[in-house]
Design a protein around this motif. Structure first.
Motif, mmCIF file in Angstrom:
data_model
loop_
_atom_site.group_PDB
_atom_site.id
_atom_site.type_symbol
_atom_site.label_atom_id
_atom_site.label_comp_id
_atom_site.label_asym_id
_atom_site.label_seq_id
_atom_site.Cartn_x
_atom_site.Cartn_y
_atom_site.Cartn_z
ATOM 1 N N ARG A 141 10.278 -45.382 -15.267
ATOM 2 C CA ARG A 141 9.857 -44.075 -15.022
ATOM 3 C C ARG A 141 8.648 -43.829 -16.106
ATOM 4 N NH1 ARG A 141 12.714 -44.068 -11.137
ATOM 5 N NH2 ARG A 141 14.412 -42.493 -10.687
ATOM 6 N N PHE A 142 7.758 -42.959 -15.805
ATOM 7 C CA PHE A 142 6.633 -42.522 -16.763
ATOM 8 C C PHE A 142 7.517 -41.383 -17.467
ATOM 9 C CE2 PHE A 142 3.129 -39.763 -17.814
ATOM 10 C CZ PHE A 142 2.577 -40.545 -19.051
ATOM 11 N N ASP A 143 7.892 -41.101 -18.661
ATOM 12 C CA ASP A 143 8.354 -40.220 -19.354
ATOM 13 C C ASP A 143 7.593 -39.254 -20.459
ATOM 14 O OD1 ASP A 143 10.872 -40.816 -18.018
ATOM 15 O OD2 ASP A 143 11.406 -42.162 -19.746
ATOM 16 N N LEU A 144 7.450 -38.041 -20.182
ATOM 17 C CA LEU A 144 6.809 -37.158 -21.198
ATOM 18 C C LEU A 144 7.636 -36.358 -22.021
ATOM 19 C CD1 LEU A 144 3.401 -36.340 -19.026
ATOM 20 C CD2 LEU A 144 3.608 -37.393 -21.408
ATOM 21 N N HIS A 145 7.078 -35.919 -23.194
ATOM 22 C CA HIS A 145 7.859 -34.846 -23.862
ATOM 23 C C HIS A 145 9.332 -35.090 -24.084
ATOM 24 C CE1 HIS A 145 4.258 -32.508 -23.340
ATOM 25 N NE2 HIS A 145 4.214 -32.673 -22.136
ATOM 26 N N GLY A 146 9.786 -36.142 -24.179
ATOM 27 C CA GLY A 146 10.932 -36.546 -25.022
ATOM 28 C C GLY A 146 12.146 -36.114 -24.096
ATOM 29 N N ASN A 147 13.009 -35.513 -24.627
ATOM 30 C CA ASN A 147 14.122 -35.061 -23.752
ATOM 31 C C ASN A 147 14.087 -33.839 -22.877
ATOM 32 O OD1 ASN A 147 15.601 -37.288 -25.099
ATOM 33 N ND2 ASN A 147 15.830 -36.172 -26.733
ATOM 34 N N THR A 148 12.889 -33.376 -22.542
ATOM 35 C CA THR A 148 12.823 -32.362 -21.599
ATOM 36 C C THR A 148 13.068 -32.630 -20.126
ATOM 37 O OG1 THR A 148 10.399 -32.869 -21.437
ATOM 38 C CG2 THR A 148 11.011 -31.488 -23.267
ATOM 39 N N GLY A 149 13.335 -33.835 -19.759
ATOM 40 C CA GLY A 149 13.549 -34.040 -18.404
ATOM 41 C C GLY A 149 12.425 -34.285 -17.638
ATOM 42 N N ARG A 150 11.324 -34.538 -18.163
ATOM 43 C CA ARG A 150 9.893 -34.714 -17.412
ATOM 44 C C ARG A 150 9.789 -36.190 -17.307
ATOM 45 N NH1 ARG A 150 11.153 -29.634 -18.420
ATOM 46 N NH2 ARG A 150 9.642 -28.122 -17.983
ATOM 47 N N HIS A 151 10.689 -36.957 -16.311
ATOM 48 C CA HIS A 151 10.557 -38.134 -15.711
ATOM 49 C C HIS A 151 9.909 -38.171 -14.626
ATOM 50 C CE1 HIS A 151 13.421 -38.316 -19.080
ATOM 51 N NE2 HIS A 151 14.307 -37.766 -18.249
ATOM 52 N N TYR A 152 8.719 -38.997 -14.562
ATOM 53 C CA TYR A 152 7.829 -39.157 -13.263
ATOM 54 C C TYR A 152 7.895 -40.627 -12.660
ATOM 55 C CZ TYR A 152 6.332 -34.818 -15.343
ATOM 56 O OH TYR A 152 6.327 -33.620 -15.642
ATOM 57 N N ILE A 153 7.875 -40.568 -11.224
ATOM 58 C CA ILE A 153 7.707 -41.835 -10.351
ATOM 59 C C ILE A 153 6.378 -42.026 -10.186
ATOM 60 C CG2 ILE A 153 8.461 -42.906 -8.374
ATOM 61 C CD1 ILE A 153 11.169 -41.430 -8.624
ATOM 62 N N LEU A 154 5.564 -42.975 -10.362
ATOM 63 C CA LEU A 154 4.150 -43.217 -9.957
ATOM 64 C C LEU A 154 3.924 -43.831 -8.838
ATOM 65 C CD1 LEU A 154 3.070 -44.307 -13.549
ATOM 66 C CD2 LEU A 154 3.488 -41.950 -12.752
ATOM 67 N N PHE A 155 2.761 -43.346 -8.077
ATOM 68 C CA PHE A 155 2.345 -43.840 -6.895
ATOM 69 C C PHE A 155 0.557 -43.892 -6.950
ATOM 70 C CE2 PHE A 155 6.378 -41.735 -5.995
ATOM 71 C CZ PHE A 155 6.841 -42.618 -5.024
ATOM 72 N N GLU A 156 0.155 -45.005 -6.371
ATOM 73 C CA GLU A 156 -1.077 -45.207 -6.164
ATOM 74 C C GLU A 156 -1.690 -44.085 -5.183
ATOM 75 O OE1 GLU A 156 -2.058 -49.059 -5.279
ATOM 76 O OE2 GLU A 156 -0.920 -50.111 -7.026
ATOM 77 N N ALA A 157 -2.890 -43.536 -5.555
ATOM 78 C CA ALA A 157 -3.120 -42.539 -4.852
ATOM 79 C C ALA A 157 -4.465 -41.797 -5.434
ATOM 80 C CB ALA A 157 -2.127 -41.146 -4.826
ATOM 81 N N GLY A 158 -5.607 -41.969 -4.482
ATOM 82 C CA GLY A 158 -6.772 -41.277 -4.738
ATOM 83 C C GLY A 158 -6.812 -39.614 -4.391
ATOM 84 N N ALA A 159 -7.830 -38.982 -4.769
ATOM 85 C CA ALA A 159 -8.108 -37.761 -4.412
ATOM 86 C C ALA A 159 -8.280 -37.746 -2.759
ATOM 87 C CB ALA A 159 -9.290 -37.046 -5.258
ATOM 88 N N ASN A 160 -8.995 -38.629 -2.312
ATOM 89 C CA ASN A 160 -9.204 -38.685 -0.917
ATOM 90 C C ASN A 160 -8.053 -38.666 -0.079
ATOM 91 O OD1 ASN A 160 -11.897 -38.267 -0.894
ATOM 92 N ND2 ASN A 160 -12.333 -40.450 -1.079
ATOM 93 N N ASP A 161 -6.975 -39.365 -0.709
ATOM 94 C CA ASP A 161 -5.574 -39.376 0.004
ATOM 95 C C ASP A 161 -4.893 -38.292 0.418
ATOM 96 O OD1 ASP A 161 -5.523 -42.285 0.152
ATOM 97 O OD2 ASP A 161 -4.816 -42.475 -1.922
ATOM 98 N N PHE A 162 -5.133 -37.188 -0.657
ATOM 99 C CA PHE A 162 -4.754 -35.870 -0.606
ATOM 100 C C PHE A 162 -5.591 -34.943 0.288
ATOM 101 C CE2 PHE A 162 -2.375 -37.751 -4.170
ATOM 102 C CZ PHE A 162 -0.884 -37.224 -3.855
ATOM 103 N N ALA A 163 -6.798 -35.192 0.171
ATOM 104 C CA ALA A 163 -7.664 -34.592 0.852
ATOM 105 C C ALA A 163 -7.462 -34.653 2.364
ATOM 106 C CB ALA A 163 -9.352 -34.851 0.612
#
Length: 314
Positions: free
Chosen positions: A223-245
């Motif tokens: 996981r990519f964790d931010l802000h210590g013990n706040t529960g902000r744990h993220y799963i990362l995916f390869e994605a460009g802006a065009n993928d969401f466009a």
């Protein structure tokens, strides 16, 4: 486009965002990083409705209105609304730091179903999620303001129900045998009462990683964790802006089980770090940091409601 939404265990992709951890948690700069020319707030659209006949909820007996309803659309006019339209309905003032509950003259957490003097009834704003259509519109603009529109990273909060395990996932199953129903107080119309059942392809009573929406590899990976013990744990995916466009992005995203309710990226950035989009899980708007040209184009996009915001805003 990139190989669409491939899970990556390379959490060092997010290392450049670490300085946000030194900012006061919950501040603008703890959600999107310092150093950008301009910052903006994208307001999540809301739904509003009113009876087609009277065109107002004022003075309407809701329980009796829908007694004979077979099709709710024949009774209700429903549409998407901006926060500015909401403010106009309630006679309040829209501004960059607006809080939705105050616009509808309610306490925080009690905004859903607020009826305006002009007759519209407003739903609550979505927290932690920008709707899929708005994501596509925003991404189309973002793609024009990076040298790497096909390459980037999408960070998805791992706490969404059913993402990494069966916990929190339920679906509706129509009760076909029911012959009579009691809609109960506040029910909008009479319909087949559903039953809650666990998602059929998820193991019941399983809170361990997998077999949720994601593969076991992604569910149990780094996981990519931010802000210590706040529960902000993220799963990362390869994605460009065009993928969401591409408007069909929810059908391709591996973290999405139900396309109409697709979770937008919690954080999205291109490979060249030209901008950052972030939808904090407790916020009802999305923040974007980037160039002045990017923010101006977002503000001028008719399908979006975007205001520039100061980094010291509350």
């Amino acid at each position: 486009m990139s190989d669409r939404f491939v899970w990556t265990p390379n959490v060092t992709r997010g290392k450049w965002l670490r300085p946000m951890e030194s900012e006061p948690f919950g501040s603008i700069l703890s959600i999107v990083p310092r150093g950008f020319e301009m910052y903006a707030r994208v307001f999540h659209p809301v739904e509003r409705d009113r009876p087609r006949g009277s065109q107002t909820w004022q003075g309407v007996d809701e329980e009796n209105l829908f007694t004979s309803a077979q099709d709710i659309d024949s009774f209700l006019e429903t549409e998407r609304a901006t926060w500015a339209q909401t403010a106009a309905s309630f006679g309040t003032i829209m501004h960059a730091n607006a809080q939705y509950s105050r616009l509808v003259r309610r306490e925080y957490g009690d905004s859903d179903g607020a009826i305006a003097p002009d007759g519209w009834r407003y739903g609550d704003s979505d927290e932690g999620r920008l709707d899929a259509a708005s994501v596509a519109t925003v991404a189309a603009v973002l793609s024009r303001h990076t040298t790497t529109p096909d390459v980037g990273t999408a960070a998805i909060w791992d706490g969404w129900g059913g993402l990494t395990s069966s916990a929190g996932v339920f679906v509706f199953e129509a009760n076909e045998d029911a012959s009579s129903h009691d809609p109960g107080e506040g029910s909008a119309y009479i319909a087949e009462l559903p039953s809650f059942i666990p998602h059929p392809w998820l193991e019941s009573n399983n809170d361990e990683p997998g077999p949720g929406v994601l593969t076991r590899e992604a569910a149990t990976g780094p996981r990519f964790d931010l802000h210590g013990n706040t529960g902000r744990h993220y799963i990362l995916f390869e994605a460009g802006a065009n993928d969401f466009a591409d408007a069909s992005w929810p059908d391709q995203a591996p973290w999405v089980d139900d396309s109409p309710w697709a979770h937008s990226p919690s954080i999205l950035w291109p490979e060249d770090h030209a901008w950052v989009l972030a939808t904090e899980i407790d916020f009802d708007s999305t923040l974007i940091a980037g160039s002045a040209a990017l923010i101006r184009e977002l503000m001028q996009t008719p399908e979006l409601e975007v205001w520039p915001i100061r980094t010291d805003a509350d």
